[in-house]
Design a protein around this motif. Structure first.
Motif, PDB file in Angstrom:
ATOM      1  N   THR A 117       0.873  -1.181   0.000  1.00  0.00           N
ATOM      2  CA  THR A 117       0.000   0.000   0.000  1.00  0.00           C
ATOM      3  C   THR A 117       0.908   1.228   0.000  1.00  0.00           C
ATOM      4  N   SER A 118       0.379   2.384  -0.412  1.00  0.00           N
ATOM      5  CA  SER A 118       1.252   3.554  -0.560  1.00  0.00           C
ATOM      6  C   SER A 118       0.874   4.682   0.384  1.00  0.00           C
ATOM      7  N   CYS A 119       1.863   5.533   0.663  1.00  0.00           N
ATOM      8  CA  CYS A 119       1.614   6.727   1.484  1.00  0.00           C
ATOM      9  C   CYS A 119       1.042   7.828   0.586  1.00  0.00           C
ATOM     10  N   ASN A 120      -0.132   7.595   0.038  1.00  0.00           N
ATOM     11  CA  ASN A 120      -0.817   8.627  -0.768  1.00  0.00           C
ATOM     12  C   ASN A 120      -2.322   8.361  -0.695  1.00  0.00           C
ATOM     13  N   GLN A 121      -3.074   8.827  -1.674  1.00  0.00           N
ATOM     14  CA  GLN A 121      -4.535   8.677  -1.601  1.00  0.00           C
ATOM     15  C   GLN A 121      -5.002   7.234  -1.603  1.00  0.00           C
ATOM     16  N   GLU A 122      -4.133   6.323  -2.001  1.00  0.00           N
ATOM     17  CA  GLU A 122      -4.525   4.904  -2.037  1.00  0.00           C
ATOM     18  C   GLU A 122      -4.641   4.317  -0.635  1.00  0.00           C
ATOM     19  N   PHE A 123      -3.924   4.899   0.322  1.00  0.00           N
ATOM     20  CA  PHE A 123      -3.878   4.343   1.686  1.00  0.00           C
ATOM     21  C   PHE A 123      -5.272   4.336   2.312  1.00  0.00           C
ATOM     22  N   SER A 124      -5.688   3.149   2.753  1.00  0.00           N
ATOM     23  CA  SER A 124      -7.010   3.042   3.361  1.00  0.00           C
ATOM     24  C   SER A 124      -6.986   1.916   4.387  1.00  0.00           C
ATOM     25  N   LEU A 125      -7.367   2.248   5.622  1.00  0.00           N
ATOM     26  CA  LEU A 125      -7.354   1.217   6.669  1.00  0.00           C
ATOM     27  C   LEU A 125      -8.360   0.125   6.344  1.00  0.00           C
ATOM     28  N   ARG A 126      -9.495   0.519   5.776  1.00  0.00           N
ATOM     29  CA  ARG A 126     -10.514  -0.465   5.401  1.00  0.00           C
ATOM     30  C   ARG A 126      -9.962  -1.468   4.397  1.00  0.00           C
ATOM     31  N   ARG A 127      -9.254  -0.925   3.411  1.00  0.00           N
ATOM     32  CA  ARG A 127      -8.700  -1.811   2.377  1.00  0.00           C
ATOM     33  C   ARG A 127      -7.659  -2.747   3.006  1.00  0.00           C
ATOM     34  N   ALA A 149       7.217   6.100   0.718  1.00  0.00           N
ATOM     35  CA  ALA A 149       7.546   6.766   1.981  1.00  0.00           C
ATOM     36  C   ALA A 149       8.270   8.076   1.704  1.00  0.00           C
ATOM     37  N   ASP A 150       8.889   8.173   0.521  1.00  0.00           N
ATOM     38  CA  ASP A 150       9.613   9.393   0.141  1.00  0.00           C
ATOM     39  C   ASP A 150       8.666  10.548  -0.185  1.00  0.00           C
ATOM     40  N   LEU A 151       7.365  10.270  -0.354  1.00  0.00           N
ATOM     41  CA  LEU A 151       6.442  11.323  -0.773  1.00  0.00           C
ATOM     42  C   LEU A 151       5.701  11.980   0.379  1.00  0.00           C
ATOM     43  N   THR A 152       6.036  11.614   1.599  1.00  0.00           N
ATOM     44  CA  THR A 152       5.319  12.191   2.742  1.00  0.00           C
ATOM     45  C   THR A 152       6.275  12.463   3.900  1.00  0.00           C
TER      46      THR A 152
END
Ligand code: GTP
Ligand code: MG
Ligand code: ZN
Length: 352
Positions: A117-127, A149-152
């Motif tokens: 999973t990615s540190c961007n809009q894709e991140f979702s605890l539900r998913r 991790a480099d983007l946040t």
């Protein structure tokens, strides 16, 4: 075949152990049986690898390959045909997909499932919870890889949230493009261990695969607007890594719906379920009932409210998908019944 040649070059040990052979497979065949492991599944043929190296088996002529999946072990006949698919130690089985509920084996005989999973809009605890339920339901130990991790500058926050979903689940936060950052993951890989990558399209599964030593997996840019990937990887395939481990790169999953995963749910939601055992009423729905231990824990901050909501949503979804699955089975039974009746009356007319 260029791909096959690259994989052949990467395998440094030729023994079956380097292909992931374990006692579980050895117990199923005679000592000198011919065996091979499935490395890729295509529509018309499959790529396998055994002690003799890489081979392709034509699906139509071989037969016996219904439901074959990457990671499966095959027992071969003396003539090179397929005798059978060996019983799997485990299988990552997707039991439902959107409107069309069906069972699909994504990867077989997996030791470590890396949920990416990615540190961007894709991140979702539900998913993430869904993927964890899937892994636990299939008896595979899950790990979470947080890419980008480099983007946040909030990596620790993302990692803490991910780790809170299942006690003890390892979380690796990395820039998946960096060989240096995936060094700890590489160091943990063992000879013959099978790793599978799953997650949404665009999260960096193939990028991570390349960083840990897979040979040139294709990667593709994501959409800027919503961070969604473009389904770059289209074939499930396994690759030997320089560390001696085997990596299965899966195409991105569009939507992971669950059905019949109660075992996985009971493991991932053990926190909520153990509280529920202390509710005053056995059939407590954790609404307005008196003596509800779950509500109490939410009220005093011991349990995040979203955990209960997630559990209830998953159960509702499971029930809905189970219904769809059952009505499909019923329809298939009805069609089979009509067909048999028709054949029977035809034979009766012919006096057979
Ligand atoms: N900045 C940054 N970009 C990354 C990272 N990981 C992947 N990317 C980029 O994200 C895009 C998608 O990566 P892929 O490896 O193709 O993603 P995938 O999960 O294999 O996608 P599918 O094959 O479609 O399922 C590429 O442009 C990668 O360069 C990361 O850790 N940091
Ligand atoms: Mg990919
Ligand atoms: Zn309750």
């Amino acid at each position: 075949m260029a791909l096959a040649a690259t994989r052949a070059a990467q395998l440094t040990t030729t023994g079956l152990e380097s292909l992931g052979w374990t006692d579980a497979e050895a117990a199923q065949v005679a000592a000198h049986a011919h065996v091979a492991r499935v490395f890729a599944v295509h529509r018309s043929d499959i790529e396998v690898r055994g002690p003799q190296g890489l081979d392709r088996i034509d699906r139509a002529t071989a037969g016996g390959l219904d439901g074959v999946a990457v990671g499966d072990w095959l027992e071969l006949t003396d003539g090179g045909g397929v005798a059978r698919i060996l019983e799997r130690r485990n299988a990552i089985t997707r039991k439902a997909a959107g409107e069309h509920v069906h069972r699909q084996v994504l990867s077989a005989n997996v030791d470590r499932l890396l949920i990416v999973t990615s540190c961007n809009q894709e991140f979702s605890l539900r998913r993430l919870e869904r993927y964890l339920v899937l892994a636990c339901d299939c008896d595979v130990t899950p790990e979470i890889v947080l890419t980008k991790a480099d983007l946040t500058d909030q990596v620790a926050g993302y990692a803490d949230q991910a780790a809170s979903l299942l006690a003890g689940v390892p979380v690796h936060a990395v820039d998946a493009r960096s060989a240096e950052q995936v060094g700890a993951l590489v160091a943990s890989l063992r000879l013959g261990e099978t790793l599978a990558l799953i997650g949404s399209s665009g999260v960096g599964k193939s990028t991570l695969g390349n960083a840990i030593g897979a040979p040139n997996l294709e990667t593709g840019a994501i959409r800027k607007l919503d961070d969604k990937g473009r389904h770059t990887t289209t074939v499930r395939a396994m690759f030997p890594l320089p560390s001696g481990a085997l990596l299965i790169d899966n195409p991105g999953i569009r939507e992971l719906q669950l059905t019949d995963c109660e075992r996985g749910i009971s493991r991932v939601f053990a926190d909520v379920l153990s509280l529920a055992e202390r509710c005053q009423f056995q059939d407590c729905q954790h609404g307005a009932e008196p003596g509800c231990a779950v509500r109490e824990a939410i009220a005093d901050g011991r349990l995040p409210a979203r955990r209960l909501e997630s559990l209830q949503d998953l159960r509702t979804e499971q029930a809905r998908n189970a219904e769809i699955l059952e009505s499909k089975r019923q329809r298939a039974r009805d069609i089979g019944h009509k067909y048999r009746k028709l054949n029977w009356s035809k034979r009766a007319k012919r006096g057979q």
